[in-house]
Design a protein around this motif. Structure first.
Motif, PDB file in Angstrom:
ATOM      1  N   ASN A   1       0.990  -1.821   0.029  1.00 17.81           N
ATOM      2  CA  ASN A   1       0.132  -0.531   0.022  1.00 17.81           C
ATOM      3  C   ASN A   1       1.080   1.452   0.295  1.00 17.81           C
ATOM      4  O   ASN A   1      -0.200   2.103  -0.820  1.00 17.81           O
ATOM      5  CB  ASN A   1      -0.735   0.112   1.302  1.00 17.81           C
ATOM      6  CG  ASN A   1      -0.418  -0.123   2.573  1.00 17.81           C
ATOM      7  OD1 ASN A   1       0.574  -0.466   2.310  1.00 17.81           O
ATOM      8  ND2 ASN A   1      -1.043   0.925   3.517  1.00 17.81           N
ATOM      9  N   CYS A   2       1.899   1.060   0.484  1.00 16.94           N
ATOM     10  CA  CYS A   2       2.967   2.610   0.571  1.00 16.94           C
ATOM     11  C   CYS A   2       3.604   2.589  -0.058  1.00 16.94           C
ATOM     12  O   CYS A   2       5.223   1.425  -0.038  1.00 16.94           O
ATOM     13  CB  CYS A   2       2.935   2.966   2.392  1.00 16.94           C
ATOM     14  SG  CYS A   2       1.519   3.358   3.196  1.00 16.94           S
ATOM     15  N   LEU A   3       4.160   3.383  -0.534  1.00 16.53           N
ATOM     16  CA  LEU A   3       5.562   3.300  -1.077  1.00 16.53           C
ATOM     17  C   LEU A   3       6.805   4.497  -1.145  1.00 16.53           C
ATOM     18  O   LEU A   3       5.615   5.799  -1.338  1.00 16.53           O
ATOM     19  CB  LEU A   3       5.404   3.400  -2.434  1.00 16.53           C
ATOM     20  CG  LEU A   3       5.164   1.423  -3.356  1.00 16.53           C
ATOM     21  CD1 LEU A   3       4.456   1.113  -4.470  1.00 16.53           C
ATOM     22  CD2 LEU A   3       6.866   0.443  -3.002  1.00 16.53           C
ATOM     23  N   ASP A   4       7.946   4.633  -0.968  1.00 15.25           N
ATOM     24  CA  ASP A   4       8.482   6.074  -1.474  1.00 15.25           C
ATOM     25  C   ASP A   4      10.022   5.569  -2.022  1.00 15.25           C
ATOM     26  O   ASP A   4       9.973   4.015  -1.358  1.00 15.25           O
ATOM     27  CB  ASP A   4       8.510   6.618   0.291  1.00 15.25           C
ATOM     28  CG  ASP A   4       9.139   8.012  -0.837  1.00 15.25           C
ATOM     29  OD1 ASP A   4       9.232   8.500  -1.673  1.00 15.25           O
ATOM     30  OD2 ASP A   4       9.550   8.857   1.012  1.00 15.25           O
ATOM     31  N   ILE A   5      11.089   6.295  -2.403  1.00 11.16           N
ATOM     32  CA  ILE A   5      12.104   5.829  -3.067  1.00 11.16           C
ATOM     33  C   ILE A   5      13.108   6.834  -2.124  1.00 11.16           C
ATOM     34  O   ILE A   5      12.605   8.240  -2.062  1.00 11.16           O
ATOM     35  CB  ILE A   5      12.058   5.915  -4.369  1.00 11.16           C
ATOM     36  CG1 ILE A   5      11.544   5.083  -5.148  1.00 11.16           C
ATOM     37  CG2 ILE A   5      14.203   5.699  -4.999  1.00 11.16           C
ATOM     38  CD1 ILE A   5      11.085   4.970  -6.354  1.00 11.16           C
ATOM     39  N   LEU A   6      14.500   5.706  -1.635  1.00  8.04           N
ATOM     40  CA  LEU A   6      15.719   7.148  -1.724  1.00  8.04           C
ATOM     41  C   LEU A   6      16.528   7.565  -2.244  1.00  8.04           C
ATOM     42  O   LEU A   6      17.105   6.060  -2.767  1.00  8.04           O
ATOM     43  CB  LEU A   6      15.716   6.359  -0.080  1.00  8.04           C
ATOM     44  CG  LEU A   6      17.758   6.792   0.933  1.00  8.04           C
ATOM     45  CD1 LEU A   6      16.918   8.506   0.674  1.00  8.04           C
ATOM     46  CD2 LEU A   6      18.102   5.700   1.532  1.00  8.04           C
ATOM     47  N   LYS A   7      16.985   8.758  -2.563  1.00  5.15           N
ATOM     48  CA  LYS A   7      17.562   8.775  -3.859  1.00  5.15           C
ATOM     49  C   LYS A   7      19.021   9.069  -3.647  1.00  5.15           C
ATOM     50  O   LYS A   7      19.357  10.115  -2.596  1.00  5.15           O
ATOM     51  CB  LYS A   7      16.950   9.557  -5.024  1.00  5.15           C
ATOM     52  CG  LYS A   7      18.151   9.823  -6.002  1.00  5.15           C
ATOM     53  CD  LYS A   7      18.344   8.363  -6.615  1.00  5.15           C
ATOM     54  CE  LYS A   7      18.886   8.577  -8.398  1.00  5.15           C
ATOM     55  NZ  LYS A   7      18.567   7.655  -9.192  1.00  5.15           N
ATOM     56  N   ASN A   8      20.005   7.961  -3.495  1.00  2.00           N
ATOM     57  CA  ASN A   8      21.284   8.347  -2.205  1.00  2.00           C
ATOM     58  C   ASN A   8      22.604   8.288  -3.876  1.00  2.00           C
ATOM     59  O   ASN A   8      21.964   8.976  -5.145  1.00  2.00           O
ATOM     60  CB  ASN A   8      21.853   7.130  -1.819  1.00  2.00           C
ATOM     61  CG  ASN A   8      21.484   6.195  -0.536  1.00  2.00           C
ATOM     62  OD1 ASN A   8      21.055   7.810   0.232  1.00  2.00           O
ATOM     63  ND2 ASN A   8      21.073   5.590  -0.630  1.00  2.00           N
ATOM     64  N   ASN A   9      23.809   9.361  -3.477  1.00  2.00           N
ATOM     65  CA  ASN A   9      24.363   8.961  -4.200  1.00  2.00           C
ATOM     66  C   ASN A   9      25.224   7.980  -5.267  1.00  2.00           C
ATOM     67  O   ASN A   9      24.281   7.048  -4.996  1.00  2.00           O
ATOM     68  CB  ASN A   9      26.083  10.415  -3.772  1.00  2.00           C
ATOM     69  CG  ASN A   9      26.264   9.500  -2.169  1.00  2.00           C
ATOM     70  OD1 ASN A   9      26.397   7.933  -2.532  1.00  2.00           O
ATOM     71  ND2 ASN A   9      26.311   9.847  -1.430  1.00  2.00           N
ATOM     72  N   GLU A  10      26.171   8.372  -5.904  1.00  2.00           N
ATOM     73  CA  GLU A  10      26.252   7.739  -7.051  1.00  2.00           C
ATOM     74  C   GLU A  10      27.664   6.130  -6.225  1.00  2.00           C
ATOM     75  O   GLU A  10      27.298   5.036  -6.595  1.00  2.00           O
ATOM     76  CB  GLU A  10      27.732   7.599  -7.865  1.00  2.00           C
ATOM     77  CG  GLU A  10      26.851   9.083  -8.816  1.00  2.00           C
ATOM     78  CD  GLU A  10      28.160   9.144  -9.893  1.00  2.00           C
ATOM     79  OE1 GLU A  10      29.201   9.212 -10.234  1.00  2.00           O
ATOM     80  OE2 GLU A  10      27.303  10.253 -10.477  1.00  2.00           O
TER      81      GLU A  10
END
Length: 362
Positions: free
Chosen positions: A328-337
């Motif tokens: 039901n719940c989603l989120d994304i953590l965008k990190n460095n290279e």
């Protein structure tokens, strides 16, 4: 929006961590800190009235001697400032504060460092959605009684209260420049509002009148993605007021499920993936820049475990097959290279207190 006629290559994902017994009731919202945060945090809100903050350790992924995964996610603290269940949580743009709204008809703003309640805003109905502008001075609140509220955070005054839809509001979002607000509802309408005149600029009514769960802003906000309750995702050109693409292949009819945008580089080209949960125990995603609408599915049934009488039990076990398993719940953590990007999802049904975190294999 440029569409490439090339092979639809799917990235691969593996389990980063698994949080069991996260809450004592259904998890209703999750939120990562934004990309510029010095500390990577994951917040979870639940019907049990609690909010928990977890710290993400993504510098090095280790394995223990018995090949079981070591904990990359550690609970930092939890708090309870709501008297009923929580429906929506969100970090502000500089990650200093966490906003939460719930069934007690109020929105709280909590300082992440001191854990103190800084602001409290009351409305007349259940809070279904909220957003804060980039300058952190205006709060937008969507409610179950069709009203949207705008508050001045510094003075705590209500700037505006207006009827936006004919059924409960499901999502409100500020534009990046805070000049317009986007709203969606169970009434099948998607509207764009002028922040200064408090009047609708544009109204979209979808075909077959599906209720709309939430909205994503794409590509300089000339395009939006609507997450519908008829198992479809639609990309709309809001300038020319036409549909660009429509995706289907996941099941989304009865429960609220989030969607989010994940952008990554592959072979020197940008890929935009739309992730969404479904009601069959899958994380589903579509590549919006590729021709066609292929639905890629990540089944959580062999990835997530629950704690049953202190014994880890796989989802495929016979004793865990009573209710539908809904991502039901989603989120994304965008990190460095040098670090892995993390996708987090919560699960309803028999595993309603679990969080699964996946990393993209590079």
């Amino acid at each position: 929006m440029e569409i490439e006629n090339e092979e639809n290559i799917s990235p691969s994902f593996s389990v980063f961590d698994n949080i069991t017994n996260c809450h004592s009731d259904t998890i209703t919202s999750i939120s990562f800190t934004t990309n510029n945060a010095s500390k990577k945090l994951l917040a979870t809100g639940s019907n049990d009235k609690f909010i928990k903050i977890f710290e993400i350790n993504n510098e090095e992924i280790k394995e223990s001697a018995n090949s079981e995964m070591s904990k990359n996610v550690k609970e930092k603290w939890k708090y309870q400032y709501h008297i009923f269940g929580i429906n929506k949580i969100k970090f502000n743009s500089d990650n200093k504060y966490l906003l939460s709204g719930g069934n007690d008809c109020q929105v709280n703003i909590v300082d992440i460092n001191s854990q103190n309640l800084l602001r409290n805003f009351r409305v007349e109905s259940i809070v279904t959605s909220l957003d804060i502008n980039y300058s952190n001075n205006i709060l937008a609140v969507g409610t179950y009684d069709y009203l949207m509220y705008l508050f001045d955070i510094r003075t705590r005054n209500c700037i505006c209260k207006m009827i936006c839809h004919s059924e409960p509001i499901t999502d409100v979002k500020f534009s990046e420049d805070s000049t317009v607000i986007y709203s969606t509802s169970y009434d099948s309408f998607f509207r764009i509002w002028d922040m200064f005149r408090f009047s609708p600029l544009k109204t979209f009514s979808l075909e077959n009148s599906p209720s709309i769960n939430n909205v994503l802003l794409l590509e300089n906000e000339n395009y939006v993605l609507l997450n519908n309750f008829n198992s479809s995702l639609e990309i709309m050109d809001v300038v020319n007021e036409v549909q660009i693409k429509k995706f289907g292949g996941h099941k989304h009819c009865n429960y609220c499920t989030d969607c989010c945008l994940y952008t990554y580089e592959e072979r020197g080209k940008r890929n935009d993936l739309i992730f969404t949960g479904d009601e069959e125990g899958n994380i589903c995603y579509y590549n919006v820049r590729k021709e066609g609408n292929k639905c890629n599915k990540i089944s959580i049934k062999d990835k997530i475990k629950c704690d049953n009488n202190n014994n880890d039990t796989n989802l495929n076990s016979n004793n865990i097959n009573k209710n539908p398993v809904v991502v039901n719940c989603l989120d994304i953590l965008k990190n460095n290279e040098n670090q892995n990007d993390i996708i987090a999802c919560s699960v309803m049904g028999d595993l309603n207190n679990s969080i699964l975190l996946l990393k993209q294999d590079k």
